[in-house]
Write a protein that holds these residues in place. Structure first.
Motif, PDB file in Angstrom:
ATOM      1  N   ASN A 120     -29.888  27.493  -8.406  1.00  0.00           N
ATOM      2  CA  ASN A 120     -30.995  27.939  -9.267  1.00  0.00           C
ATOM      3  C   ASN A 120     -31.307  29.413  -9.076  1.00  0.00           C
ATOM      4  OD1 ASN A 120     -32.023  26.180 -11.190  1.00  0.00           O
ATOM      5  ND2 ASN A 120     -32.931  24.878  -9.609  1.00  0.00           N
ATOM      6  N   LEU A 170     -41.038  19.145 -19.617  1.00  0.00           N
ATOM      7  CA  LEU A 170     -41.864  19.367 -18.421  1.00  0.00           C
ATOM      8  C   LEU A 170     -41.332  18.544 -17.252  1.00  0.00           C
ATOM      9  CD1 LEU A 170     -45.465  19.461 -19.979  1.00  0.00           C
ATOM     10  CD2 LEU A 170     -43.830  21.336 -19.657  1.00  0.00           C
ATOM     11  N   PHE A 171     -40.850  17.339 -17.560  1.00  0.00           N
ATOM     12  CA  PHE A 171     -40.298  16.471 -16.529  1.00  0.00           C
ATOM     13  C   PHE A 171     -39.081  17.113 -15.860  1.00  0.00           C
ATOM     14  CE2 PHE A 171     -37.558  12.798 -15.288  1.00  0.00           C
ATOM     15  CZ  PHE A 171     -38.413  12.201 -14.385  1.00  0.00           C
ATOM     16  N   TYR A 172     -38.322  17.855 -16.643  1.00  0.00           N
ATOM     17  CA  TYR A 172     -37.170  18.584 -16.101  1.00  0.00           C
ATOM     18  C   TYR A 172     -37.611  19.522 -14.965  1.00  0.00           C
ATOM     19  CZ  TYR A 172     -33.724  22.362 -15.881  1.00  0.00           C
ATOM     20  OH  TYR A 172     -32.853  23.323 -15.436  1.00  0.00           O
ATOM     21  N   PHE A 173     -38.722  20.216 -15.165  1.00  0.00           N
ATOM     22  CA  PHE A 173     -39.222  21.124 -14.125  1.00  0.00           C
ATOM     23  C   PHE A 173     -39.716  20.360 -12.900  1.00  0.00           C
ATOM     24  CE2 PHE A 173     -39.427  23.923 -17.807  1.00  0.00           C
ATOM     25  CZ  PHE A 173     -38.853  25.065 -17.281  1.00  0.00           C
ATOM     26  N   THR A 174     -40.381  19.246 -13.154  1.00  0.00           N
ATOM     27  CA  THR A 174     -40.861  18.429 -12.044  1.00  0.00           C
ATOM     28  C   THR A 174     -39.704  18.032 -11.129  1.00  0.00           C
ATOM     29  OG1 THR A 174     -42.533  17.518 -13.536  1.00  0.00           O
ATOM     30  CG2 THR A 174     -42.178  16.349 -11.454  1.00  0.00           C
ATOM     31  N   THR A 176     -36.295  19.117 -11.053  1.00  0.00           N
ATOM     32  CA  THR A 176     -35.442  20.137 -10.444  1.00  0.00           C
ATOM     33  C   THR A 176     -36.229  21.007  -9.468  1.00  0.00           C
ATOM     34  OG1 THR A 176     -35.788  21.618 -12.322  1.00  0.00           O
ATOM     35  CG2 THR A 176     -33.851  20.206 -12.384  1.00  0.00           C
ATOM     36  N   GLY A 177     -37.490  21.273  -9.777  1.00  0.00           N
ATOM     37  CA  GLY A 177     -38.299  22.060  -8.858  1.00  0.00           C
ATOM     38  C   GLY A 177     -38.481  21.359  -7.530  1.00  0.00           C
ATOM     39  N   ALA A 178     -38.839  20.081  -7.589  1.00  0.00           N
ATOM     40  CA  ALA A 178     -39.072  19.331  -6.355  1.00  0.00           C
ATOM     41  C   ALA A 178     -37.823  19.311  -5.490  1.00  0.00           C
ATOM     42  CB  ALA A 178     -39.528  17.912  -6.677  1.00  0.00           C
ATOM     43  N   ARG A 181     -36.561  23.084  -4.355  1.00  0.00           N
ATOM     44  CA  ARG A 181     -37.417  23.689  -3.347  1.00  0.00           C
ATOM     45  C   ARG A 181     -37.082  23.211  -1.953  1.00  0.00           C
ATOM     46  NH1 ARG A 181     -42.820  25.063  -1.805  1.00  0.00           N
ATOM     47  NH2 ARG A 181     -42.251  26.572  -0.219  1.00  0.00           N
ATOM     48  N   PHE A 182     -36.835  21.919  -1.844  1.00  0.00           N
ATOM     49  CA  PHE A 182     -36.570  21.348  -0.534  1.00  0.00           C
ATOM     50  C   PHE A 182     -35.341  21.990   0.110  1.00  0.00           C
ATOM     51  CE2 PHE A 182     -34.928  17.973   2.323  1.00  0.00           C
ATOM     52  CZ  PHE A 182     -36.011  17.918   3.163  1.00  0.00           C
TER      53      PHE A 182
END
Lengths: 221, 221
Positions: A120, A170-174, A176-178, A181-182
């Motif tokens: 990313n 918006l779910f896509y961001f939820t 891939t972001g989660a 980030r890890f």
């Protein structure tokens, strides 16, 4: 393998043509670049480190990719093509419920960011540093297909009444972001808590956690 | 205001002492640096742009912060202190249920990343570029208190049977990753889809989405 290499830019072999390059040298350069970024939690490489770790002459970078920017672009293409192909195949899969497909997708997203935790950040960097045409190509080739897959996958589940009303984009961001980030916070965690996020044990724990909370978040009750 | 400024490094006013600096010049430099990073989706600033946008002489940076690295550190401190204070106050709040606290917290996390979308990237950069002692200070001052707040907030809910069994530390990544990604992908979305994520309308839509899916994901049924 020197002839007809699609990545040789203008097609004319340049100085350092790989007369003595081993088979698979191009793929090996990409794999080594990937490993350097993953191990170092960075989105840049030095050609001298690439040469050292791959055992290949750095003139081969010029031959196959033109320059370092060309190498980074080829790595971006390699990593994203694998993802798009895999997501497309999943969406088209017959006989699987939307729930089974989403679980399987989440499983693979965790795998992907574990393997290429830099992706990313590298994508953002390439979009930032590219001209409009190349930024558009990256968007059309990699980001848009994933958005469309989410629209289809989540949309099917919502229409079937299996998923709650959730905005696919918006779910896509939820998701891939989660996950991103890890794994991308790796060196920070290492510095701060003596903890390495890139272990299979922690990957599996985070995968279980992610699938658990996301599925609970989206499934209709 | 030149005397006793705690950020003047060694405490000795250096060249460019702000004889003619307006009141609040230090805070104004930080606020302008924040706005530059937010608007440009970057985690670096040029001192000339800072001077131009703030209308303040860039010698004031040297006076208040020593150098650019000192300015970035002060910005990190400013942003994180506000977050830690607010999270601590929420955890300690009497008479609120764990569910109400978590909803309120999620609301504020979205606000925070909308206001300072650069903060996670800046934190990672500062940790990477700092020596061990400073990395440890950042961790102890900002990351650890947030982790502890999650342990308390989520732990209380789990013990009360309101939340399902969720690992607070992993949950921290789920929440901050999901929210951070949305706002930090701003310029990419702008390039790719002619869409600006930093609008109040999209912030509110993403907030509703996030609270909806995370609460559904964590609440016991």
């Amino acid at each position: 393998m020197a002839q007809g290499n699609p990545s040789a830019g203008n097609g004319i072999p340049v100085a350092g043509s790989p007369a003595g390059a081993p088979p698979g040298a191009r793929a090996q350069l990409l794999e080594t670049a990937s490993a350097i970024m993953r191990d170092g939690d960075v989105i840049d490489i030095s050609l001298s480190e690439l040469s050292l770790r791959s055992g290949l002459n750095s003139a081969l970078v010029k031959y196959y990719f033109g320059n370092k920017a060309g190498l980074l672009k080829a790595l971006l293409d390699r990593d994203w093509q694998a993802i798009v192909t895999s997501v497309d195949a999943l969406v088209e899969k017959d006989g699987w419920s939307p729930e089974a497909k989403l679980r399987r997708h989440l499983w693979k997203v965790v795998d992907t960011f574990y393997e290429v935790p830099y992706l990313n950040r590298l994508t953002m960097r390439m979009v930032r540093e590219s001209d409009d045409a190349e930024a558009r190509r990256i968007a059309d080739s990699y980001l848009s297909p994933i958005y469309r897959a989410y629209e289809q996958l989540i949309g099917n589940g919502v229409r079937a009444g299996v998923f709650r009303e959730i905005d696919p984009q918006l779910f896509y961001f939820t998701v891939t972001g989660a996950v991103d980030r890890f794994f991308s916070a790796r060196l920070v965690l290492k510095h701060c808590f003596d903890q390495d996020t890139l272990t299979e044990e922690l990957r599996d724990r985070y995968r279980e956690h992610t699938i658990d909370i996301i599925m609970a978040g989206i499934l209709a009750r």
